[in-house]
Write a protein that holds these residues in place. Structure first.
Motif, short mmCIF file in Angstrom:
data_model
loop_
_atom_site.label_atom_id
_atom_site.label_comp_id
_atom_site.label_asym_id
_atom_site.label_seq_id
_atom_site.Cartn_x
_atom_site.Cartn_y
_atom_site.Cartn_z
N ASP A 186 0.87 -1.18 0.00
CA ASP A 186 0.00 0.00 0.00
C ASP A 186 0.90 1.22 0.00
OD1 ASP A 186 -1.78 2.05 0.42
OD2 ASP A 186 -2.91 1.04 1.98
N LEU A 187 1.28 1.65 -1.18
CA LEU A 187 2.26 2.71 -1.33
C LEU A 187 1.73 4.04 -0.80
CD1 LEU A 187 5.08 3.24 -2.37
CD2 LEU A 187 4.12 3.61 -4.64
N ARG A 188 0.45 4.29 -1.01
CA ARG A 188 -0.12 5.56 -0.57
C ARG A 188 -0.07 5.70 0.95
NH1 ARG A 188 -6.17 6.42 -2.14
NH2 ARG A 188 -6.40 4.76 -0.60
N THR A 189 -0.52 4.69 1.66
CA THR A 189 -0.52 4.75 3.12
C THR A 189 0.89 4.87 3.67
OG1 THR A 189 -2.56 3.45 3.23
CG2 THR A 189 -1.20 3.54 5.21
N ASN A 190 1.82 4.07 3.13
CA ASN A 190 3.19 4.12 3.62
C ASN A 190 3.85 5.46 3.32
OD1 ASN A 190 3.52 1.50 4.81
ND2 ASN A 190 3.48 0.62 2.77
N MET A 195 5.58 10.90 5.25
CA MET A 195 5.48 12.35 5.24
C MET A 195 5.09 12.91 6.61
SD MET A 195 6.40 13.27 2.23
CE MET A 195 7.54 11.87 2.31
N GLU A 196 4.43 12.08 7.42
CA GLU A 196 4.03 12.51 8.76
C GLU A 196 5.14 12.32 9.78
OE1 GLU A 196 0.55 10.22 9.45
OE2 GLU A 196 -0.69 11.33 8.02
N PHE A 205 10.60 8.81 -2.44
CA PHE A 205 9.65 8.54 -3.51
C PHE A 205 8.88 9.82 -3.81
CE2 PHE A 205 5.46 7.48 -5.15
CZ PHE A 205 5.78 6.61 -6.18
N PHE A 206 9.02 10.31 -5.02
CA PHE A 206 8.29 11.50 -5.44
C PHE A 206 8.13 11.47 -6.96
CE2 PHE A 206 12.77 12.59 -5.45
CZ PHE A 206 12.94 13.21 -6.68
N ASP A 289 17.02 8.22 -8.77
CA ASP A 289 17.40 7.01 -9.52
C ASP A 289 17.54 5.79 -8.62
OD1 ASP A 289 19.71 8.04 -8.32
OD2 ASP A 289 21.01 7.14 -9.84
N ILE A 290 18.03 5.97 -7.39
CA ILE A 290 18.16 4.84 -6.47
C ILE A 290 16.78 4.29 -6.11
CG2 ILE A 290 18.93 4.12 -4.17
CD1 ILE A 290 21.19 6.12 -4.40
N THR A 291 15.83 5.20 -5.93
CA THR A 291 14.46 4.77 -5.65
C THR A 291 13.90 3.96 -6.81
OG1 THR A 291 14.07 6.72 -4.26
CG2 THR A 291 12.13 5.56 -5.09
N LEU A 292 14.15 4.42 -8.04
CA LEU A 292 13.65 3.70 -9.21
C LEU A 292 14.30 2.33 -9.34
CD1 LEU A 292 13.53 6.61 -11.83
CD2 LEU A 292 11.62 5.56 -10.61
#
Length: 384
Positions: A186-190, A195-196, A205-206, A289-292
């Protein structure tokens, strides 16, 4: 007592080497990235071409896995135990340097499956070095599971198996995904929790539009429908053999109203060149790039999101074709999480590797026992 200690050390080494080699083999690209990290720390980055570091990755994983299996079955006992000592003799000082200098946060011993601190890695290797010395000093104390006459079967099957695992993981994607962007996440929740202020691995991730720099991360993750993301850390190095299928997926997304974005760390010039070569009309977003590379081990690769959850991943070699894209995702199998669970893959692993070796061991021991019985009966008859 010595025999018991030697065999306990041998089993400890076998388990660690097998685990370390296997998790590297199922993610050879990840091991390649770690090798490149080491080269960068030693100011040797760029010295070796990518195919060499990839070959080193596959070779290291195969070597570790084979040493573990050979120790487990006591195959070539003298040679295998010496190789284990040499490896631990090299790795232990290296990890001591890592613990003291801390140039890399994780040595990569177990890939992403088990992350240890540098000091934990050093003490682990120190224990294994002592175990390896004990085994190498008494190699003939290791009892065999398979007779010498049939050891070649285990050796050849082990080498073939681990090379097939590494090769398939390169062609497709890692068969066991230990990264934070695995299917079902669940990418959105994580991302929102990150962000919190929570300490989760999603801070980098952006999605920033390549043309105007607008951040659309929240917009994409909050979309309750399906979204396709084409992942390419560097477009300059992307494989362009499946351009027709990529464009076909984009056209399918357009037909059914699914958003489609390209994700890359490349600059405007590389994006423009990619569009000229491929005829791509989809918008591009820039990302770390590392995130990708962490998200997908294929360049390019394809992700399918639904309601912020990762539903599917494809390598560029196995993109969905026109037959799979013949209906909306809402009614298609592609729009659902795959049924190929981790448990099923573990069972397949057991059936393809563990079971044949177990059957071979049982058959070999039965054969040895029947020979012993025949020799004993023959000896009795001669005495009579």
């Amino acid at each position: 007592m010595k025999k018991i200690i030697v065999n306990l050390c041998r089993l400890l080494l076998a388990v660690v080497f097998i685990l370390s080699g296997f998790v590297k083999a199922v993610d050879p690209k990840g091991t390649q990235y770690k090798i490149e990290d080491y080269l960068q720390v030693w100011h040797l980055d760029g010295l070796l071409p990518e195919f060499v570091t990839l070959a080193l990755s596959v070779g290291l994983s195969a070597l570790e896995f084979c040493i573990g299996i050979f120790l487990l079955f006591a195959i070539r006992r003298r040679l295998t135990s010496k190789v284990a000592v040499i490896m631990m003799g090299v790795l232990t000082p290296l990890t001591l340097w890592l613990a003291l200098a801390d140039p890399i946060s994780d040595c990569g011993c177990f890939g992403d499956a088990l992350v240890l601190t540098n000091w934990q890695t050093f003490w682990k290797n120190a224990v294994l070095l002592v175990a390896a010395i004990m085994v190498a000093a008494n190699p003939l104390q290791m009892f065999r599971f398979v007779s010498r006459a049939r050891q070649w079967i285990v050796m050849n099957y082990t080498v073939l198996f681990i090379l097939i695992i590494a090769g398939w993981s390169l062609y497709d994607l890692p068969q066991f995904d230990f990264r934070p962007y695995r299917i079902g996440t669940d990418l959105r929740t994580n991302w929102q929790r990150t962000m919190e202020g929570e300490d989760l691995p999603y801070a980098e991730f952006f999605l920033s539009r390549a043309d105007d720099g607008e951040d659309i991360t929240e917009q994409v993750l909050d979309d309750e429908g399906y979204t396709f993301l084409l992942v390419s850390p560097h477009l300059e190095q992307a494989d362009d053999s499946q351009l027709d299928l990529i464009n076909q997926v984009y056209e399918y997304a357009q037909d059914y109203g699914y958003p489609f974005y390209g994700m890359t760390a490349s600059g405007q010039q590389a994006i423009a060149h990619w569009r000229d070569v491929t005829g791509a009309e989809y918008p591009f977003c820039q990302t770390d790039d590392i995130t990708l590379k962490t998200i997908c081990r294929s360049n390019p690769g394809l992700l399918l999101l639904k309601d912020g959850t990762i539903m599917r991943k494809w390598s560029h070699n196995l993109l969905p074709d026109e037959y799979e894209l013949s209906e909306p995702l809402e009614t298609s199998e592609l729009g659902r999480l795959p049924e190929d669970s981790v448990v099923r893959r573990i069972v397949a692993l057991l059936l393809w590797f563990v079971l044949p070796l177990a059957l071979l061991t049982i058959a070999d021991r039965l054969w040895a026992w029947t020979r012993w019985v025949r020799r004993k009966d023959t000896s009795k008859k001669r005495k009579q």
